[in-house]
Design a protein around this motif. Sequence first.
Motif, PDB file in Angstrom:
ATOM      1  N   GLU A   1      18.680  -4.256 -26.218  1.00 32.88           N
ATOM      2  CA  GLU A   1      17.473  -5.213 -25.878  1.00 32.88           C
ATOM      3  C   GLU A   1      18.110  -6.615 -26.525  1.00 32.88           C
ATOM      4  OE1 GLU A   1      12.947  -6.343 -26.718  1.00 32.88           O
ATOM      5  OE2 GLU A   1      13.797  -4.373 -26.886  1.00 32.88           O
TER       6      GLU A   1
ATOM      7  N   GLN B   1      20.810  -8.141 -24.487  1.00 30.74           N
ATOM      8  CA  GLN B   1      20.400  -8.967 -23.533  1.00 30.74           C
ATOM      9  C   GLN B   1      19.532 -10.167 -23.593  1.00 30.74           C
ATOM     10  OE1 GLN B   1      17.386  -5.899 -22.162  1.00 30.74           O
ATOM     11  NE2 GLN B   1      19.067  -4.978 -20.692  1.00 30.74           N
ATOM     12  N   LYS B   2      18.849 -10.186 -24.910  1.00 26.37           N
ATOM     13  CA  LYS B   2      18.428 -11.564 -25.206  1.00 26.37           C
ATOM     14  C   LYS B   2      19.549 -12.573 -25.582  1.00 26.37           C
ATOM     15  CE  LYS B   2      13.907  -9.904 -27.095  1.00 26.37           C
ATOM     16  NZ  LYS B   2      13.115  -9.673 -28.379  1.00 26.37           N
TER      17      LYS B   2
ATOM     18  N   ASP C   1      20.479  -4.891 -15.085  1.00 33.01           N
ATOM     19  CA  ASP C   1      19.311  -5.159 -15.912  1.00 33.01           C
ATOM     20  C   ASP C   1      19.511  -6.241 -16.640  1.00 33.01           C
ATOM     21  OD1 ASP C   1      17.879  -3.162 -14.922  1.00 33.01           O
ATOM     22  OD2 ASP C   1      18.069  -1.737 -16.410  1.00 33.01           O
TER      23      ASP C   1
ATOM     24  N   ASP D   1      17.507  -9.562 -16.709  1.00 35.51           N
ATOM     25  CA  ASP D   1      16.723 -10.181 -18.008  1.00 35.51           C
ATOM     26  C   ASP D   1      17.077 -11.420 -18.358  1.00 35.51           C
ATOM     27  OD1 ASP D   1      15.409  -7.769 -18.027  1.00 35.51           O
ATOM     28  OD2 ASP D   1      16.533  -7.005 -19.311  1.00 35.51           O
TER      29      ASP D   1
ATOM     30  N   GLU E   1      15.453 -13.996 -15.973  1.00 33.87           N
ATOM     31  CA  GLU E   1      14.196 -14.180 -16.193  1.00 33.87           C
ATOM     32  C   GLU E   1      13.938 -14.964 -17.687  1.00 33.87           C
ATOM     33  OE1 GLU E   1      10.761 -12.745 -15.602  1.00 33.87           O
ATOM     34  OE2 GLU E   1      11.616 -12.800 -13.803  1.00 33.87           O
ATOM     35  N   TYR E   2      14.988 -14.723 -18.527  1.00 32.47           N
ATOM     36  CA  TYR E   2      15.004 -15.599 -19.901  1.00 32.47           C
ATOM     37  C   TYR E   2      15.156 -17.037 -19.352  1.00 32.47           C
ATOM     38  CZ  TYR E   2      16.247 -17.268 -24.258  1.00 32.47           C
ATOM     39  OH  TYR E   2      16.513 -18.130 -25.523  1.00 32.47           O
TER      40      TYR E   2
ATOM     41  N   GLN F   1       5.141 -14.735 -19.916  1.00 37.25           N
ATOM     42  CA  GLN F   1       5.207 -13.143 -20.097  1.00 37.25           C
ATOM     43  C   GLN F   1       4.125 -12.504 -20.672  1.00 37.25           C
ATOM     44  OE1 GLN F   1       7.987 -11.632 -18.926  1.00 37.25           O
ATOM     45  NE2 GLN F   1       6.931  -9.818 -19.405  1.00 37.25           N
TER      46      GLN F   1
ATOM     47  N   SER G   1       8.109 -12.962 -11.091  1.00 36.03           N
ATOM     48  CA  SER G   1       8.384 -12.292 -12.333  1.00 36.03           C
ATOM     49  C   SER G   1       6.908 -11.400 -12.460  1.00 36.03           C
ATOM     50  CB  SER G   1       8.215 -13.463 -13.573  1.00 36.03           C
ATOM     51  OG  SER G   1       7.361 -14.219 -13.553  1.00 36.03           O
TER      52      SER G   1
ATOM     53  N   LYS H   1       8.016  -2.793 -13.403  1.00 37.35           N
ATOM     54  CA  LYS H   1       8.589  -2.352 -14.656  1.00 37.35           C
ATOM     55  C   LYS H   1       7.642  -1.319 -15.341  1.00 37.35           C
ATOM     56  CE  LYS H   1      10.184  -3.940 -19.199  1.00 37.35           C
ATOM     57  NZ  LYS H   1      10.467  -5.104 -19.916  1.00 37.35           N
TER      58      LYS H   1
ATOM     59  N   HIS I   1      17.100  -7.453 -10.262  1.00 41.17           N
ATOM     60  CA  HIS I   1      16.568  -6.564 -10.864  1.00 41.17           C
ATOM     61  C   HIS I   1      16.390  -5.297 -10.183  1.00 41.17           C
ATOM     62  CE1 HIS I   1      14.731  -9.789 -13.341  1.00 41.17           C
ATOM     63  NE2 HIS I   1      14.423  -8.891 -14.198  1.00 41.17           N
TER      64      HIS I   1
END
Length: 535
Positions: free
Chosen positions: A3, A6-7, A180, A184, A187-188, A208, A245, A252, A282
């Motif tokens: 995670e 991903q960020k 993924d 992600d 989406e960010y 979110q 989203s 999800k 996604h």
Amino acid sequence: MTEQNQKQLGKTLWAIADQLRGAMDADDFRDYMLSFLFLRYLSDNYEAAAKKELGADYPKLEDEDRRVPLAVWYADNLADVPELEKQMRRKVHYVIEPQHLWSSIAQMARTQHAGLLNTLQEGFKYIETESFQSTFQGLFSEIDLASPKLGKSYAERNTKLCTIIQKIADGLAGFSKEMDALGDAYEYLIGQFAAGSGKKAGEFYTPQQISDILSTIVTLDSQEPKTGVRQRLESVMDFACGSGSLLLNVRKRMGPHGIGKIYGQEKNITTYNLARMNMLLHGVKDTEFEIFHGDTLTNDWDILRELNPAKKPAFDAIVANPPFSYRWEPTDALADDVRFKNHGLAPKSAADFAFLLHGFHFLKDEGVMAIILPHGVLFRGGAEERIRTKLLKDGHIDTVIGLPSNLFYSTGIPVCILVLKKCKKPDDVLFINAAEHFEKGKRQNQLTEAHIAKIIKTYQFREEEARYSRRVGMAEIEKNEFNLNISRYISTAVGEAEIDLAETNRALVEIEKAITAAKQKHNGFLEELGLNLLP
């Protein structure tokens, strides 16, 4: 990919976007940035499928070889290309020619190739018209590579695109190609662009934290009480889906195979394209979702216009964040529309209840609908009062949740969530006043995980708590003329604490003693220093 990574990928790409867009509006640059990220996804997915299909015949190149393996195979096996592409259409439902793959485009960018812009245009057109056919027609229609915002001349625009794509390619190089991760990151970036879009952000983005609340509410009833295992939802719909989203958040929570099919509708063409890209990024197959470009209020989606009650579509879960107090034109024909005729038309000044009734009409009897609306729907009079009264008398409004102000990028007004059910069991309405429960941010207020968990737990178990939540019977609501203003039912006032006079007197005596002792000590210090004492 973890995670944290991903960020970091999202932050890396955002830093690139912030650096490169220059004087270009965030909305304009967003479309380029996200389209290139999508092309990267399509290319990676296609190359992986082709490698699996070709097996040992897939070219093995040295690391320093800049050529694209699939391009090498195409050049050496021209007679077999049609059969491979036939298999690709069957397996991944699209085809990308080697020169249009992200790896090829990125190599052209690195070498500042003069033909990059034309190659991109051809690639986007090919994907739209040859690969996805009508299902994904117009996917890149809003990407204007000839825009003067990129440059005055072809050469300037080509150079700008080379710079953008090279930076993106370099930024992605250090990260995993996992689907993924790209999803992600997408989406960010949508969230970051929304933060810079002001009022326009409401067209495509639900924060979110609010999305988490809605998606949890509509999936709670699918959870087996004893085992906690979620049962399958056959269908979920968002009739104002923006970038999709909110629908993806529901998916999800249900797991990749927990939903039969996802349905969305979006009026804005650019946002409609963002939603389709977002689904694919996604891992939602094109057979697992259907996003329609059209006007929800006029209901021009053919699958929703089925007149036969036996064939009328109905959804297990409906989530929505429609435009607040949208002005519309309710025609005489709409007065007889099956969606509105039992409740009446929303006023021209605010289509909030029109959106609500549209969704509610297509909700299954055992389904759940959660919709975000401005507080005005709770107490405004006229046509809205009549609609609200009818919904309450029929027992369809299950819960009213008041949220803090300034949660959205597009507006600072406080909003509420209405939860509706066609066959709800309790003969009351649960009110939750979460308006004062938030963490103040620099630009927007934030709901923490603890705030969200408290709302969900209160909703799930219909708990009552002083100054926070209360179950209100229909008799009391009727006495209030079906006004749902939360403050009528939940007082947030904190009563004054009783004063214990004896304890207060004791505390004052102790304070006086402390003052006397401190004064004596102070005077002692002055005397030691040989200073005149104060009287």
